[in-house]
Design an enzyme around this catalytic site. Structure first.
Site, PDB file in Angstrom:
ATOM      1  N   GLY A 147       0.729  -1.271   0.320  1.00 55.16           N
ATOM      2  CA  GLY A 147       0.199   0.050  -0.205  1.00 55.16           C
ATOM      3  C   GLY A 147       0.958   1.305  -0.084  1.00 55.16           C
ATOM      4  O   GLY A 147       1.896   1.575  -0.496  1.00 55.16           O
ATOM      5  N   SER A 148      -0.195   2.273   1.074  1.00 54.59           N
ATOM      6  CA  SER A 148       1.486   3.719   0.767  1.00 54.59           C
ATOM      7  C   SER A 148       2.929   3.500   1.114  1.00 54.59           C
ATOM      8  O   SER A 148       3.397   4.618   1.249  1.00 54.59           O
ATOM      9  CB  SER A 148       0.478   4.236   0.903  1.00 54.59           C
ATOM     10  OG  SER A 148      -1.241   4.878   0.578  1.00 54.59           O
ATOM     11  N   THR A 149       2.862   2.813   1.834  1.00 49.27           N
ATOM     12  CA  THR A 149       4.094   2.632   2.529  1.00 49.27           C
ATOM     13  C   THR A 149       4.639   2.524   1.194  1.00 49.27           C
ATOM     14  O   THR A 149       6.460   2.734   1.546  1.00 49.27           O
ATOM     15  CB  THR A 149       4.010   1.472   3.245  1.00 49.27           C
ATOM     16  OG1 THR A 149       4.105   0.535   2.498  1.00 49.27           O
ATOM     17  CG2 THR A 149       3.670   1.246   5.168  1.00 49.27           C
ATOM     18  N   ASP A 450      -5.917   6.510   4.814  1.00 43.72           N
ATOM     19  CA  ASP A 450      -5.127   5.835   3.785  1.00 43.72           C
ATOM     20  C   ASP A 450      -4.897   4.328   4.371  1.00 43.72           C
ATOM     21  O   ASP A 450      -4.030   3.755   4.635  1.00 43.72           O
ATOM     22  CB  ASP A 450      -4.120   6.413   4.636  1.00 43.72           C
ATOM     23  CG  ASP A 450      -2.428   6.080   3.287  1.00 43.72           C
ATOM     24  OD1 ASP A 450      -1.154   6.023   3.987  1.00 43.72           O
ATOM     25  OD2 ASP A 450      -2.904   6.328   1.678  1.00 43.72           O
TER      26      ASP A 450
END
Length: 450
Positions: A147-149, A450
């Site tokens: 994901g957004s990591t 998020d």
């Protein structure tokens, strides 16, 4: 009848831990009657292995993960659905030398159950899918969409390639049209004008969608795989080398890999081409990209320490029973990555804003935490999984204002919703314990995105 190491530390360092059995030679007559001893050799004890694991941090990680999963199961989505939160993992590394300070996997089990043979009922329980496979160490075998990591990687790829500058700004209207498909921010939120720092802090998907699309549009100048190349540089898509088995290698997809899969198994992989939408998905850590929690922690530790990718180690020395060092187990550098300040600093400010800025995606989780004294940089992630609830992730390091941060902590919880709501509070609780706040309560979940 000897007990031997079958997994984990006991298996890896079996030769060091195992002693030498004692031997007594007897003289016997033709009837087997002992006539007395001939000679004897006394047993020799094995050596001790000094672990890098910090007992208190390990306890904190296990306890915080379990409490976080329990809290997630009690929470509900806006439409009233619950979160299964069947499993998760926490990794704590020392970015200064790659030492593993804690590895927590949930659900877990008691290794003592295997001493002298495990009962059929106990083994059936551990193997029952309904119990979510406690024997699996998810820190090294769990493979999750980051994901957004993953935006750390995309941001670095953009700066390293010259696609963007720190002040490159776009107007985030909440969505981006690519071909015949519309890609949206979580909840369709519009963030207006955003540069790189703000895009990381608020987690603007549109900013990174745009980068993914631009990379593909400019592939003739920048190459087809600048994002993938940066990901692999930071150890994603390959085993970390930690002496634990089995360790999964994760996956960083690219056009050539897609083509090969199609040629090998055309029925299973009917599409052999790479499309702009694939690059857009890749830019925010979705699509076919998967990482292990240990890989993700090691990537953030590498960014934290200025570009040294360590091979994670779980032991520092072998000692005899008198405490004398038999051999040292030194840290191993896999590679050095050039991270000049003009690339590292704007990303670092964005990661610090995630916890410090009121609009940061983990700000709620770190309310009341002494960020001025012990700043935490991090990135939330909420990874979509087909047919399941979202995976909640949070990757971090601290103290962020130090040239040599002491901790890199990652939390991943399956089917638990937003990373800022679930995994960030788990990590916050661990940092509380590290700085001496001695957490005793439950993990406090936060409203987030998020």
């Amino acid at each position: 009848g000897d007990a031997i190491g079958k997994t984990g530390i006991e298996k890896i360092y079996e030769d060091d831990l195992r002693g030498t059995p004692g031997v007594e030679r007897l003289q016997v007559d033709a009837r087997g009657k002992s006539l007395g001893p001939l000679s004897s050799t006394p047993p020799q004890q094995g050596h001790d292995v000094v672990l890098t694991v910090d007992l208190e941090v390990q306890r904190l990680a296990e306890e915080s993960l379990a409490k976080g999963i329990d809290a997630a199961r009690k929470a509900h989505t806006k439409d009233g659905k619950g979160f299964p939160a069947p499993a998760g993992a926490v990794v704590v590394l020392d970015p200064r030398d790659g030492s593993v300070l804690a590895l927590a996997s949930h659900p877990t089990y008691d290794p003592a159950a295997f001493l002298n043979g495990i009962s059929q009922a106990d083994y059936h329980f551990l193997q029952d899918p309904a119990n979510h496979f406690p024997l699996n160490d998810r820190t090294v075998t769990g493979q999750y969409a980051p994901g957004s990591t993953f935006k750390l990687i995309t941001a670095l790829a953009g700066l390293r390639s010259g696609l963007i500058q720190p002040n490159t700004t776009i107007v985030d209207k909440g969505s981006l049209r690519v071909g015949n498909r519309t890609f949206r921010n979580a909840g369709g939120t519009s963030y207006g004008p955003v540069n790189l720092q703000k895009a990381i802090t608020v987690s603007s998907d549109v900013y990174f969608y745009s980068m993914g699309a631009s990379f593909w549009a400019k592939r003739n100048q920048l190459g087809e795989t600048p994002i993938q190349d940066t990901a692999r540089l930071f150890g994603l898509g390959e085993k970390t080398g930690v002496p634990l088995s089995p360790e999964m290698s994760g996956r960083v997809p690219d056009p050539e890999g897609r083509k090969k899969l199609h040629e090998l198994k055309p029925q299973a992989f009917p599409e052999g081409k790479w499309f702009p939408g694939d690059n857009v998905n890749l830019a925010i850590g979705q699509g076919e990209t998967v990482v292990t929690p240990l890989q993700l922690a090691n990537a953030y530790a590498t960014f934290a320490n200025g570009g040294t990718l360590w091979e994670p180690r779980i032991a520092s020395a072998v000692e005899d029973r008198g405490g004398r060092v038999v051999r040292t187990l030194d840290s191993i550098v896999k590679r050095k990555i050039d991270l000049p300040p003009q690339q590292r600093d704007p990303i670092l400010r964005g990661l610090e804003g995630v916890t410090r800025d009121p609009k940061g995606t983990a700000h709620g989780a770190f309310l009341g935490f002494p960020l001025d004294r012990f700043p935490v940089a991090g990135k939330t992630g909420t990874a979509q999984v087909a047919g399941k609830q979202d995976t909640a992730l949070f990757a971090s390091f601290a103290p962020a204002n130090s040239p040599t941060p002491e901790y890199a902590i990652v939390s991943v919880v399956e089917e638990a919703g937003f990373g800022g709501s679930i995994s960030a509070p788990i990590v916050r609780r661990i940092y509380d314990g590290i700085i001496g706040a001695s957490p005793t309560g439950d993990v406090q979940l936060q409203a987030g995105h998020d």
